[in-house]
Scaffold this motif. Sequence first.
Motif, PDB file in Angstrom:
ATOM      1  N   ASP A   1       0.549  -1.158   0.074  1.00  0.00           N
ATOM      2  CA  ASP A   1      -0.413  -0.117  -0.230  1.00  0.00           C
ATOM      3  C   ASP A   1       1.475   1.319  -0.372  1.00  0.00           C
ATOM      4  O   ASP A   1       0.624   1.967  -0.735  1.00  0.00           O
TER       5      ASP A   1
ATOM      6  N   ALA B   1       2.350   1.870  -2.832  1.00  0.00           N
ATOM      7  CA  ALA B   1       1.583   2.183  -4.466  1.00  0.00           C
ATOM      8  C   ALA B   1       0.668   4.067  -4.066  1.00  0.00           C
ATOM      9  O   ALA B   1       0.749   4.917  -5.019  1.00  0.00           O
ATOM     10  N   LYS B   2       1.657   3.789  -2.866  1.00  0.00           N
ATOM     11  CA  LYS B   2       0.347   5.044  -2.261  1.00  0.00           C
ATOM     12  C   LYS B   2       1.475   6.673  -3.049  1.00  0.00           C
ATOM     13  O   LYS B   2       1.278   7.569  -3.273  1.00  0.00           O
TER      14      LYS B   2
ATOM     15  N   THR C   1      -4.646   0.083  -7.136  1.00  0.00           N
ATOM     16  CA  THR C   1      -4.115  -1.072  -5.950  1.00  0.00           C
ATOM     17  C   THR C   1      -4.255  -1.613  -6.009  1.00  0.00           C
ATOM     18  O   THR C   1      -3.354  -2.712  -6.161  1.00  0.00           O
TER      19      THR C   1
END
Length: 549
Positions: free
Chosen positions: A433, A436-437, A446
């Motif tokens: 995560d 991806a951010k 995502t």
Amino acid sequence: MANNDVTTAIDNGRTRGTVPSPFGGAPAAPPEPRRAGGSGIGGLLAKIILLGLLDAVMVWAIFIMAGLGMWIPIAIVVIITGLINWIYLGRDKRLPAKYLVPGVSFLLIFQVFVILFSGYIAFTNYGDGHNGSKQDAVAAISQAGLKRVPDSPAYPVAIVQKDGVLGVLATDPTDQTALLGTAQTPLAPVKDAQTDFNGNASKVPGYHTLSLAEVLDRQGEIGDLAVRVSNDPADGVLKTDDASTAYVYTSDVIYDAKSDTFTATDGTVYADNGKGSFASGDGKALTPGWQVNVGFQNFVRAFTDPQIAGPLWRVILWTFTFAIASTFLTFAVGLFFAIVLNHPRLRGKKIYRVIVILPYAFPAFLSALVWAGLLNPQFGFVNQVLFGGAEIPWLTDPWLARFSVILVNLWLGYPYMFLVCTGALQSLPEEVDEAAKVDGASPWRTFRSIKLPLLLVSIAPLLITTFAFNFNNFNVIYMLTRGWPRFTDTTLDIGATDLLITMVYKVAFGAGGQRDFGLASALSILIFILVGVISIIAFRRTKALEEIH
């Protein structure tokens, strides 16, 4: 120097099998090696008792099979029993086999044997009317055609027994001769028979005469008892309904052992047609027949018989539709709840998770019965409460019934996928995560490009097994709709929501028709092939996911 002496002494003691004590005194004996698998006197006694019970059962089975002439199975049983005794009464080097034998035995009995036996039955005509030997068929046909001779004299009789075999002790009404016969032996004069006050034979040495209470307990056996009047089958048999008076019965068809044919009273001859029946020249067959090998006839019949072929193709199409839709929907809904209830800011996760998995806690067959009541068109909760009393035919209209079956199976199946997906999501690293951010990916991007492929690495095999389970999901279909509504173009009990497995059950166990185990076994092999091929293809496709991992 002293330490070196002690070390040398210890080494020498090990070589001789003893270890001297560094504190003086007698050398200590090395510890006894522990025997693997040893369990003392109690274990030995348990082993002897269990092996004794096994051997006793096998000896009993051998006697039964010997009476049936099953010599090859006898040889197999003897070899297996001897091997088991050799393994468990042997030494420790056979220890691995002692642990493998129980599992392998159950595998052979409950899996391999069932598959092989089903395969054998698929190539026979085994079913109603063809479930015995030819000798049994001859006896049954002769018995079924019996009719009482109109002018038959009345024979006073008594029912006798010897070594568990029933017989008839009759008195000839013409000369008062005592006659004795059984189902296997015709009537014959007997000497030293005792008579009652009417002068009729009532007892004979070596035989037990049944009392009134014994006659009442065995009415069915006595009613079925037929004793030939003589060695000539045309003379008929003696039968009694009340165990006191018997009459002569003759058959509509007479069997001739030399020509292996039945001849009816009208002169029609019924011969062995090679298909397990006695049939006349115009194709009319006597029932019952007997079991014979028919080759691929059951497979050909499944796809050529108008009563079966059309419904079968529709059932196959619906089976695939049901299995694919159920697998996809349960996975989608289960994954949705797993993502929602796995959010770090959500409160009360434990309570929500318990509520979500509640359908998984109830037996599927019980839940299906409850849903059948809820979806009842006239009195169901769904129509009466949710739709204001409307009579929606959830289970009687073909398309609505299919929709209802998929809906109920979704309700039963999504908790399992929820549990699986929850565990898979929690095993994913948090760095996914975060990375991806950092790259500016949206939550949907995502999930679609990172999380879902990683989830499929571990979940794909479970999706394949779920598909195989739904392909043979008997409980939901049979308990909810019984496969109905029925097709109108066949006399067989096959309907719009039948899966292949429920169709096999109906064909095998005669739900609305005759039992046909041969055809049912052929359809079972078809199911095995379809599921096997699809599973092999799917597992090969999942190898592509290994690169992602």
